[in-house]
Design a protein around this motif. Structure first.
Motif, PDB file in Angstrom:
ATOM      1  N   SER A 115       6.365 -20.891 -33.533  1.00 15.23           N
ATOM      2  CA  SER A 115       6.114 -22.312 -33.261  1.00 15.23           C
ATOM      3  C   SER A 115       7.255 -22.918 -32.456  1.00 15.23           C
ATOM      4  N   ARG A 166       0.061 -25.152 -23.380  1.00 18.69           N
ATOM      5  CA  ARG A 166       0.605 -23.974 -22.717  1.00 18.69           C
ATOM      6  C   ARG A 166      -0.464 -22.890 -22.630  1.00 18.69           C
ATOM      7  N   ALA A 224       7.154 -24.453 -28.546  1.00 22.20           N
ATOM      8  CA  ALA A 224       7.545 -25.835 -28.290  1.00 22.20           C
ATOM      9  C   ALA A 224       8.643 -25.955 -27.246  1.00 22.20           C
ATOM     10  N   LYS A 240       5.047 -26.774 -18.057  1.00 24.46           N
ATOM     11  CA  LYS A 240       5.594 -25.720 -18.892  1.00 24.46           C
ATOM     12  C   LYS A 240       5.234 -24.350 -18.327  1.00 24.46           C
ATOM     13  N   ASN A 299       0.249 -27.386 -27.573  1.00 23.60           N
ATOM     14  CA  ASN A 299       1.427 -27.662 -26.759  1.00 23.60           C
ATOM     15  C   ASN A 299       1.130 -27.599 -25.257  1.00 23.60           C
TER      16      ASN A 299
END
Length: 305
Positions: free
Chosen positions: A218, A263, A222, A2, A261
Motif C-alpha cells: 500500500s 495508477r 501511494a 504517476k 490511487n
C-alpha cells in the motif's frame, strides 16, 4: 502523472509448503498455471523459485527452471522472468548459478542477487562477498540482469560498491524487503532511508514479510513505487490470519489499491524498455555487444544503451 506500477509476482518462494497452505504452487504445472492467472490479472514480471517434483523441497536445478520458463513463455513471451539464486539452502556457486546456464528461449531475463548475508527467524542466508561478486560477474557475462535484493541500507551501499567495480551497471532494479526480524522493519523511517539511498537510475519495489506485505504494498503504491507480491512472502489474506490467501487474491487486491490511487500496471514491454532488456519473443536479458580492445582481442561488453 504517476508512474505505472511495477507488479513483481512471487508465487512460491522457498518456505511455504502444502502443509502450510494448499494454495501454494509447488509443481512446475502448478506454478505455470498460477503465472498464467497472474498474467490475466496483470503483472510486470515474475520471480521464480523451483521445487523438486517429488519432494517439493527447493532446488537449484536449471532443468526444472527451464520447464517453468518454457511453459510460461508459451502464453507470455514478453513477461520478464527472474530466477532465484538464493543462498538460503545452497552455498556452492556451481549450484546457485545453475539456472544462469539456460540459453536462447529458456534464458532468464534476470537473476536474484541478495547483496549480503542475513538471518531469518530460524535460518541464515549466507551470501559471502566472493559469492555475490561471482554471481554478478556470471550474470554480466551472460547478459542477465541482477534483481537486487536489499534487506537493509548496508546492502544498498554494497550495490554501489559492485557498481564501482563494474560488476553491475545501471539501470538497476531493487526489491526492498521489510519486516524480517534481523533487518529493516516495515515502517516509514526505514523505507524512506532505503529509497533515498538508492543509486541513480534505479527502479524499485517494496516487499513486506508476512502480514507486513499489505502495508508495504500500500505504501509503495501511494508513493509511486512498485510492489513485490505473492505467497512467497505472505500466505495470509488478512492481518488477523483467519483466511489463507491465493496468489490471485493478493494480486487482485493490489489492483484495487492501485486503481484507487489512479495508477496503471506497468507492462512487461515498458519495464523492458526502462531496464534496457531485449524485447522478448525469443530475445531475453540484455544484449551483449562485442568489440576489439586495445590488444586486438575480443572482449564482451554489456550494452545498456
Amino acid at each position: 502523472m504517476k508512474n505505472n506500477l511495477i507488479v513483481n509476482f512471487t508465487p512460491t518462494g522457498m518456505i511455504p509448503t502444502k502443509g502450510m497452505t494448499s494454495h501454494v504452487p509447488v509443481s512446475v504445472a502448478e506454478i505455470v498455471e498460477d503465472v498464467r492467472q497472474a498474467v490475466e490479472i496483470g503483472i510486470t514480471m515474475v520471480h521464480l523459485h523451483a521445487r523438486d517434483e517429488i519432494t517439493g523441497v527447493p532446488t537449484y536445478k536449471k532443468e526444472i527452471y527451464g520447464e517453468m520458463i518454457a511453459g510460461i513463455r508459451k502464453f507470455a513471451p514478453e513477461l520478464v522472468i527472474c530466477v532465484s539464486l538464493s543462498g538460503r539452502d545452497f552455498s556452492e556457486i556451481e549450484k546457485r548459478s545453475d539456472p544462469l546456464l539456460l540459453e536462447d528461449e529458456l534464458k532468464p531475463d534476470m537473476g536474484s542477487l541478495t547483496l549480503s548475508s542475513l538471518n531469518f527467524n530460524k535460518t541464515a542466508s549466507v551470501n559471502s562477498p566472493e559469492t555475490v561478486a561471482n554471481l554478478a560477474r556470471i550474470m554480466k557475462e551472460k547478459g542477465i540482469v541482477p534483481e537486487l535484493e536489499a534487506f537493509d541500507v548496508g546492502m544498498i551501499n554494497y550495490a554501489k560498491y559492485l557498481e564501482r567495480k563494474e560488476l553491475i551497471k545501471a539501470p538497476h532494479y531493487f526489491n526492498l524487503l521489510f519486516g524480517n526480524i534481523a533487518c529493516s522493519q516495515a515502517n516509514l523511517l526505514h523505507s524512506g532511508v532505503m529509497i533515498n539511498d538508492l543509486p541513480e537510475k534505479s527502479l524499485w519495489s517494496l516487499a513486506g514479510i508476512g502480514t507486513d506485505q499489505l502495508k508495504m504494498n500500500s505504501l509503495a503504491i501511494a508513493i509511486d513505487g512498485g510492489v513485490r507480491v505473492g505467497l512467497e512472502d505472505n500466505i495470509w489474506y488478512d492481518t488477523e490470519r483467519t483466511r489463507l490467501a491465493t496468489n490471485s487474491d493478493l494480486l487482485k487486491r493490489v489492483h484495487l489499491i492501485a486503481k484507487a490511487n489512479e495508477r496503471g500496471v506497468m507492462s512487461p514491454r515498458e519495464f523492458r524498455a526502462k531496464m534496457n532488456l531485449q524485447p522478448g519473443h525469443g530475445l531475453y536479458g540484455r544484449e551483449l555487444n562485442f568489440k576489439n580492445n586495445e590488444n586486438g582481442t575480443q572482449e564482451t561488453l554489456l550494452s545498456v544503451g
